[in-house]
Design a protein around this motif. Structure first.
Motif, PDB file in Angstrom:
ATOM      1  N   ASN A  30      36.255  47.807  54.138  1.00 32.65           N
ATOM      2  CA  ASN A  30      35.405  46.870  53.401  1.00 32.65           C
ATOM      3  C   ASN A  30      35.686  46.998  51.904  1.00 32.65           C
ATOM      4  OD1 ASN A  30      33.338  44.889  53.344  1.00 32.65           O
ATOM      5  ND2 ASN A  30      31.785  46.411  52.859  1.00 32.65           N
ATOM      6  N   ALA A  33      32.462  43.856  45.046  1.00 35.60           N
ATOM      7  CA  ALA A  33      32.597  43.747  43.594  1.00 35.60           C
ATOM      8  C   ALA A  33      31.621  44.718  42.941  1.00 35.60           C
ATOM      9  CB  ALA A  33      32.269  42.311  43.168  1.00 35.60           C
ATOM     10  N   GLY A  50      28.588  52.695  40.559  1.00 34.34           N
ATOM     11  CA  GLY A  50      27.178  52.583  40.923  1.00 34.34           C
ATOM     12  C   GLY A  50      27.020  51.607  42.082  1.00 34.34           C
ATOM     13  N   SER A  57      28.687  48.776  51.975  1.00 32.61           N
ATOM     14  CA  SER A  57      29.661  49.765  51.496  1.00 32.61           C
ATOM     15  C   SER A  57      28.998  51.109  51.177  1.00 32.61           C
ATOM     16  CB  SER A  57      30.333  49.263  50.217  1.00 32.61           C
ATOM     17  OG  SER A  57      30.896  47.997  50.413  1.00 32.61           O
ATOM     18  N   ARG A  86      29.399  38.138  49.718  1.00 28.76           N
ATOM     19  CA  ARG A  86      29.233  38.248  51.171  1.00 28.76           C
ATOM     20  C   ARG A  86      29.189  39.726  51.535  1.00 28.76           C
ATOM     21  NH1 ARG A  86      31.153  32.729  52.555  1.00 28.76           N
ATOM     22  NH2 ARG A  86      31.255  33.370  54.732  1.00 28.76           N
ATOM     23  N   SER A  87      28.576  40.014  52.704  1.00 29.50           N
ATOM     24  CA  SER A  87      28.491  41.418  53.109  1.00 29.50           C
ATOM     25  C   SER A  87      29.377  41.718  54.307  1.00 29.50           C
ATOM     26  CB  SER A  87      27.048  41.796  53.448  1.00 29.50           C
ATOM     27  OG  SER A  87      27.024  43.158  53.863  1.00 29.50           O
ATOM     28  N   GLY A  88      29.981  42.886  54.261  1.00 32.19           N
ATOM     29  CA  GLY A  88      30.787  43.384  55.373  1.00 32.19           C
ATOM     30  C   GLY A  88      29.939  43.649  56.615  1.00 32.19           C
TER      31      GLY A  88
HETATM   32  C1  LIG Z   1      30.002  40.331  39.172  1.00 36.44           C
HETATM   33  C2  LIG Z   1      29.366  41.180  40.237  1.00 36.44           C
HETATM   34  C3  LIG Z   1      29.104  42.517  39.969  1.00 36.44           C
HETATM   35  C4  LIG Z   1      28.501  43.341  40.935  1.00 36.44           C
HETATM   36  N1  LIG Z   1      28.264  44.657  40.638  1.00 36.44           N
HETATM   37  C5  LIG Z   1      27.717  45.456  41.586  1.00 36.44           C
HETATM   38  C6  LIG Z   1      27.538  46.847  41.324  1.00 36.44           C
HETATM   39  O1  LIG Z   1      27.868  47.359  40.265  1.00 36.44           O
HETATM   40  N2  LIG Z   1      26.994  47.604  42.309  1.00 36.44           N
HETATM   41  C7  LIG Z   1      26.618  47.085  43.523  1.00 36.44           C
HETATM   42  O2  LIG Z   1      26.131  47.823  44.397  1.00 36.44           O
HETATM   43  N3  LIG Z   1      26.775  45.773  43.787  1.00 36.44           N
HETATM   44  C8  LIG Z   1      27.335  44.959  42.868  1.00 36.44           C
HETATM   45  N4  LIG Z   1      27.538  43.629  43.132  1.00 36.44           N
HETATM   46  C9  LIG Z   1      27.067  43.071  44.388  1.00 36.44           C
HETATM   47  C10 LIG Z   1      27.966  43.371  45.583  1.00 36.44           C
HETATM   48  O3  LIG Z   1      29.329  43.200  45.272  1.00 36.44           O
HETATM   49  C11 LIG Z   1      27.562  42.410  46.732  1.00 36.44           C
HETATM   50  O4  LIG Z   1      26.201  42.602  47.050  1.00 36.44           O
HETATM   51  C12 LIG Z   1      28.428  42.537  47.954  1.00 36.44           C
HETATM   52  O5  LIG Z   1      28.205  41.392  48.756  1.00 36.44           O
HETATM   53  C13 LIG Z   1      28.136  43.796  48.771  1.00 36.44           C
HETATM   54  O6  LIG Z   1      29.042  43.857  49.824  1.00 36.44           O
HETATM   55  P1  LIG Z   1      28.856  44.834  51.070  1.00 36.44           P
HETATM   56  O7  LIG Z   1      27.463  44.589  51.639  1.00 36.44           O
HETATM   57  O8  LIG Z   1      29.951  44.404  52.015  1.00 36.44           O
HETATM   58  O9  LIG Z   1      29.025  46.227  50.586  1.00 36.44           O
HETATM   59  C14 LIG Z   1      28.149  42.795  42.190  1.00 36.44           C
HETATM   60  C15 LIG Z   1      28.431  41.448  42.462  1.00 36.44           C
HETATM   61  C16 LIG Z   1      29.037  40.652  41.509  1.00 36.44           C
HETATM   62  C17 LIG Z   1      29.344  39.214  41.815  1.00 36.44           C
END
Ligand SMILES: Cc1cc2nc3c(=O)[nH]c(=O)nc-3n(C[C@H](O)[C@H](O)[C@H](O)COP(=O)(O)O)c2cc1C
Length: 166
Positions: A30, A33, A50, A57, A86-88
């Motif tokens: 996975n 961002a 963070g 993830s 989107r979420s994994g």
């Molecule tokens: C520009 C941007 C910055 C992000 N920064 C963070 C971050 O620093 N930490 C975090 O946990 N999520 C962050 N996110 C949100 C996750 O990338 C997002 O919730 C993602 O869908 C999680 O994927 P997962 O559920 O597959 O792990 C950010 C999203 C964007 C668009």
């Protein structure tokens, strides 16, 4: 006359736009961002990222204790937006995007091969700061596209068109 700033959120700028890739203990890959990230030790080299506990993830990094920080170039904007929205948990995002994925050399986690630089990290500590858990990762291996590596072994960042997402 000076006005009071009342919104303290994310007031340290600029923030980097990176993709953190990870793998579950069952071998599911996975990436997400991340903007809450930075260097946190020069010697030994360490990076912290963070992650909000509700992210898919998060559990992967907790379980395996490793992650990869992938730098993102402007031409990866679409992938970045997708992986950050989107979420994994619901789909295999890397497959859906047809992303090129490689294997870590030192850590059991995927590398995003379209990224100009990928940094393999092993979690050595973490702190729950509030909304995020900051994972401190010791840098174990750094991959960079050949034309980015200088004679002295450092990376020529001036050659990378780093994404500024917004
Ligand atoms: C520009 C941007 C910055 C992000 N920064 C963070 C971050 O620093 N930490 C975090 O946990 N999520 C962050 N996110 C949100 C996750 O990338 C997002 O919730 C993602 O869908 C999680 O994927 P997962 O559920 O597959 O792990 C950010 C999203 C964007 C668009």
């Amino acid at each position: 006359m000076e006005k009071n700033v009342t919104d303290f959120k994310s007031c340290l700028k600029p923030m980097p736009d990176i993709l953190v890739s990870c793998r579950s203990k069952d071998g599911e890959d996975n990436a997400l961002a991340v903007r809450y990230a930075g260097n946190c030790s020069y010697n030994p080299p360490m990076i912290m990222v963070g992650i909000v506990p509700s992210r898919h993830s998060y559990n992967m990094i907790k379980e395996t204790g490793v992650f990869v920080v992938n730098l993102v170039s402007e031409d990866q904007r679409e992938q970045y937006a997708y992986l950050g929205s989107r979420s994994g948990r619901d789909e295999d995002k890397l497959k859906a995007l047809g992303m090129n994925v490689g294997e870590g050399v030192k850590v059991n986690a995927p590398l995003l091969l379209d990224s100009p630089v990928s940094i393999e990290c092993k979690v050595v500590d973490s702190i729950m700061t509030g909304s995020h858990e900051m994972f401190v990762g010791k840098v174990e291996y750094v991959h960079a596209k050949e034309d980015l590596i200088k004679e002295n072994g450092s990376i020529d960042y001036s050659k990378i068109d780093l994404l500024k997402f917004r």
